[in-house]
Motif scaffolding. Sequence first.
Motif, PDB file in Angstrom:
ATOM      1  N   PRO A  58       0.803  -1.214   0.000  1.00 33.22           N
ATOM      2  CA  PRO A  58       0.000   0.000   0.000  1.00 33.22           C
ATOM      3  C   PRO A  58       0.846   1.279   0.000  1.00 33.22           C
ATOM      4  N   ASN A  59       2.133   1.154   0.296  1.00 28.48           N
ATOM      5  CA  ASN A  59       3.012   2.320   0.341  1.00 28.48           C
ATOM      6  C   ASN A  59       3.571   2.667  -1.038  1.00 28.48           C
ATOM      7  N   CYS A  60       4.203   1.699  -1.702  1.00 25.60           N
ATOM      8  CA  CYS A  60       4.877   1.978  -2.983  1.00 25.60           C
ATOM      9  C   CYS A  60       4.173   1.340  -4.178  1.00 25.60           C
ATOM     10  N   LEU A  61       3.150   0.520  -3.935  1.00 24.92           N
ATOM     11  CA  LEU A  61       2.320  -0.125  -4.955  1.00 24.92           C
ATOM     12  C   LEU A  61       3.036  -1.246  -5.705  1.00 24.92           C
ATOM     13  N   ALA A  62       4.238  -1.623  -5.283  1.00 23.86           N
ATOM     14  CA  ALA A  62       4.950  -2.736  -5.911  1.00 23.86           C
ATOM     15  C   ALA A  62       4.308  -4.056  -5.478  1.00 23.86           C
ATOM     16  N   SER A  63       4.538  -5.092  -6.260  1.00 24.29           N
ATOM     17  CA  SER A  63       3.938  -6.392  -6.001  1.00 24.29           C
ATOM     18  C   SER A  63       4.940  -7.480  -6.353  1.00 24.29           C
ATOM     19  N   LEU A  64       4.565  -8.724  -6.123  1.00 27.55           N
ATOM     20  CA  LEU A  64       5.332  -9.870  -6.582  1.00 27.55           C
ATOM     21  C   LEU A  64       4.443 -10.705  -7.494  1.00 27.55           C
ATOM     22  N   HIS A  65       5.050 -11.363  -8.448  1.00 31.24           N
ATOM     23  CA  HIS A  65       4.317 -12.209  -9.393  1.00 31.24           C
ATOM     24  C   HIS A  65       4.023 -13.536  -8.698  1.00 31.24           C
ATOM     25  N   VAL A  66       2.894 -13.578  -7.964  1.00 24.43           N
ATOM     26  CA  VAL A  66       2.549 -14.778  -7.210  1.00 24.43           C
ATOM     27  C   VAL A  66       1.283 -15.465  -7.725  1.00 24.43           C
ATOM     28  N   PRO A  71      -7.124 -14.377  -8.959  1.00 25.39           N
ATOM     29  CA  PRO A  71      -6.589 -13.600  -7.837  1.00 25.39           C
ATOM     30  C   PRO A  71      -6.591 -14.421  -6.547  1.00 25.39           C
ATOM     31  N   GLY A  72      -5.438 -14.457  -5.899  1.00 21.66           N
ATOM     32  CA  GLY A  72      -5.307 -15.184  -4.643  1.00 21.66           C
ATOM     33  C   GLY A  72      -4.888 -16.628  -4.788  1.00 21.66           C
ATOM     34  N   ASP A  73      -4.701 -17.134  -6.035  1.00 21.10           N
ATOM     35  CA  ASP A  73      -4.347 -18.550  -6.181  1.00 21.10           C
ATOM     36  C   ASP A  73      -2.887 -18.831  -5.799  1.00 21.10           C
ATOM     37  N   ARG A  74      -2.036 -17.813  -5.812  1.00 23.44           N
ATOM     38  CA  ARG A  74      -0.617 -17.923  -5.418  1.00 23.44           C
ATOM     39  C   ARG A  74       0.056 -19.103  -6.116  1.00 23.44           C
ATOM     40  N   ASP A  75      -0.262 -19.273  -7.412  1.00 22.00           N
ATOM     41  CA  ASP A  75       0.174 -20.439  -8.167  1.00 22.00           C
ATOM     42  C   ASP A  75       1.242 -20.118  -9.225  1.00 22.00           C
ATOM     43  N   ALA A  76       1.705 -18.886  -9.294  1.00 21.21           N
ATOM     44  CA  ALA A  76       2.712 -18.529 -10.308  1.00 21.21           C
ATOM     45  C   ALA A  76       4.085 -19.048  -9.891  1.00 21.21           C
ATOM     46  N   ASP A  77       4.839 -19.518 -10.872  1.00 19.96           N
ATOM     47  CA  ASP A  77       6.188 -20.024 -10.608  1.00 19.96           C
ATOM     48  C   ASP A  77       7.241 -18.927 -10.654  1.00 19.96           C
ATOM     49  N   CYS A  78       6.945 -17.812 -11.284  1.00 21.52           N
ATOM     50  CA  CYS A  78       7.926 -16.762 -11.552  1.00 21.52           C
ATOM     51  C   CYS A  78       8.456 -16.108 -10.277  1.00 21.52           C
ATOM     52  N   ARG A  79       7.570 -15.587  -9.432  1.00 23.31           N
ATOM     53  CA  ARG A  79       7.912 -14.892  -8.194  1.00 23.31           C
ATOM     54  C   ARG A  79       8.750 -13.633  -8.416  1.00 23.31           C
ATOM     55  N   GLY A  80       8.692 -13.078  -9.636  1.00 22.84           N
ATOM     56  CA  GLY A  80       9.432 -11.851  -9.944  1.00 22.84           C
ATOM     57  C   GLY A  80       8.762 -10.625  -9.351  1.00 22.84           C
ATOM     58  N   ARG A  81       9.462  -9.512  -9.354  1.00 23.00           N
ATOM     59  CA  ARG A  81       8.940  -8.251  -8.831  1.00 23.00           C
ATOM     60  C   ARG A  81       8.034  -7.614  -9.878  1.00 23.00           C
ATOM     61  N   MET A  82       6.847  -7.182  -9.444  1.00 21.83           N
ATOM     62  CA  MET A  82       5.878  -6.538 -10.330  1.00 21.83           C
ATOM     63  C   MET A  82       5.952  -5.032 -10.106  1.00 21.83           C
ATOM     64  N   GLU A  83       6.237  -4.294 -11.168  1.00 20.88           N
ATOM     65  CA  GLU A  83       6.331  -2.834 -11.104  1.00 20.88           C
ATOM     66  C   GLU A  83       5.004  -2.234 -11.530  1.00 20.88           C
ATOM     67  N   GLN A 100       3.553  -4.839 -14.242  1.00 17.76           N
ATOM     68  CA  GLN A 100       4.303  -5.663 -15.186  1.00 17.76           C
ATOM     69  C   GLN A 100       5.435  -6.336 -14.437  1.00 17.76           C
ATOM     70  N   CYS A 101       5.608  -7.629 -14.656  1.00 12.35           N
ATOM     71  CA  CYS A 101       6.664  -8.398 -14.008  1.00 12.35           C
ATOM     72  C   CYS A 101       8.007  -8.025 -14.624  1.00 12.35           C
ATOM     73  N   THR A 102       8.959  -7.680 -13.789  1.00 10.02           N
ATOM     74  CA  THR A 102      10.292  -7.308 -14.288  1.00 10.02           C
ATOM     75  C   THR A 102      11.094  -8.537 -14.703  1.00 10.02           C
ATOM     76  N   THR A 103      10.639  -9.740 -14.331  1.00 14.89           N
ATOM     77  CA  THR A 103      11.346 -10.968 -14.685  1.00 14.89           C
ATOM     78  C   THR A 103      10.842 -11.561 -15.991  1.00 14.89           C
ATOM     79  N   CYS A 104       9.516 -11.780 -16.085  1.00 14.60           N
ATOM     80  CA  CYS A 104       8.970 -12.449 -17.276  1.00 14.60           C
ATOM     81  C   CYS A 104       8.180 -11.521 -18.191  1.00 14.60           C
ATOM     82  N   GLY A 105       7.879 -10.294 -17.753  1.00  7.42           N
ATOM     83  CA  GLY A 105       7.184  -9.328 -18.587  1.00  7.42           C
ATOM     84  C   GLY A 105       5.674  -9.426 -18.584  1.00  7.42           C
ATOM     85  N   GLU A 106       5.091 -10.372 -17.856  1.00  5.70           N
ATOM     86  CA  GLU A 106       3.639 -10.531 -17.848  1.00  5.70           C
ATOM     87  C   GLU A 106       2.960  -9.313 -17.213  1.00  5.70           C
TER      88      GLU A 106
END
Length: 142
Positions: A58-66, A71-83, A100-106
């Motif tokens: 909620p502070n910087c709005l960054a996320s992880l690719h989970v 929504p909420g399935d936490r099933d992604a393998d990437c685990r990259g940082r989402m900008e 957008q995921c900085t690792t895989c681009g999704e």
Amino acid sequence: MSRNNNRHSGNRGRRRPQRHKDILHTQGGHRSNDFRCASCRLDVSLDAPGTAHRNHCPNCLASLHVDRKIPGDRDADCRGRMEALGMSVRTDGEWMIIHQCTTCGELSVNRIAGDDNPLALVRLALRPLTDPKAAGRALLTL
């Protein structure tokens, strides 16, 4: 100068005991439902007003690719940082954050939460006006 004149030489053999370290991210920990933001390092509660699944800071709005598809399935393998790239508004007026995921681009779209930093949200919404190429880059990735 002798090494014995060191100001710490009188404390040899008498070490201060280590402070208790709070383990934040283990099962059974008192804050096991929190996560630490990968970007700004803020400890974030999973409880998010206005949404069932907290998926961004909620502070910087960054996320992880989970999450993969649901929504909420936490099933992604990437685990990259989402900008956070920008904002979108649904026809019902609900604001959405485009990540957008900085690792895989999704790309993914996430609901804002009631406790998101209003200044960060407005800055994100105004980003296309301050950097006209940002909107073009976002559209090209779609």
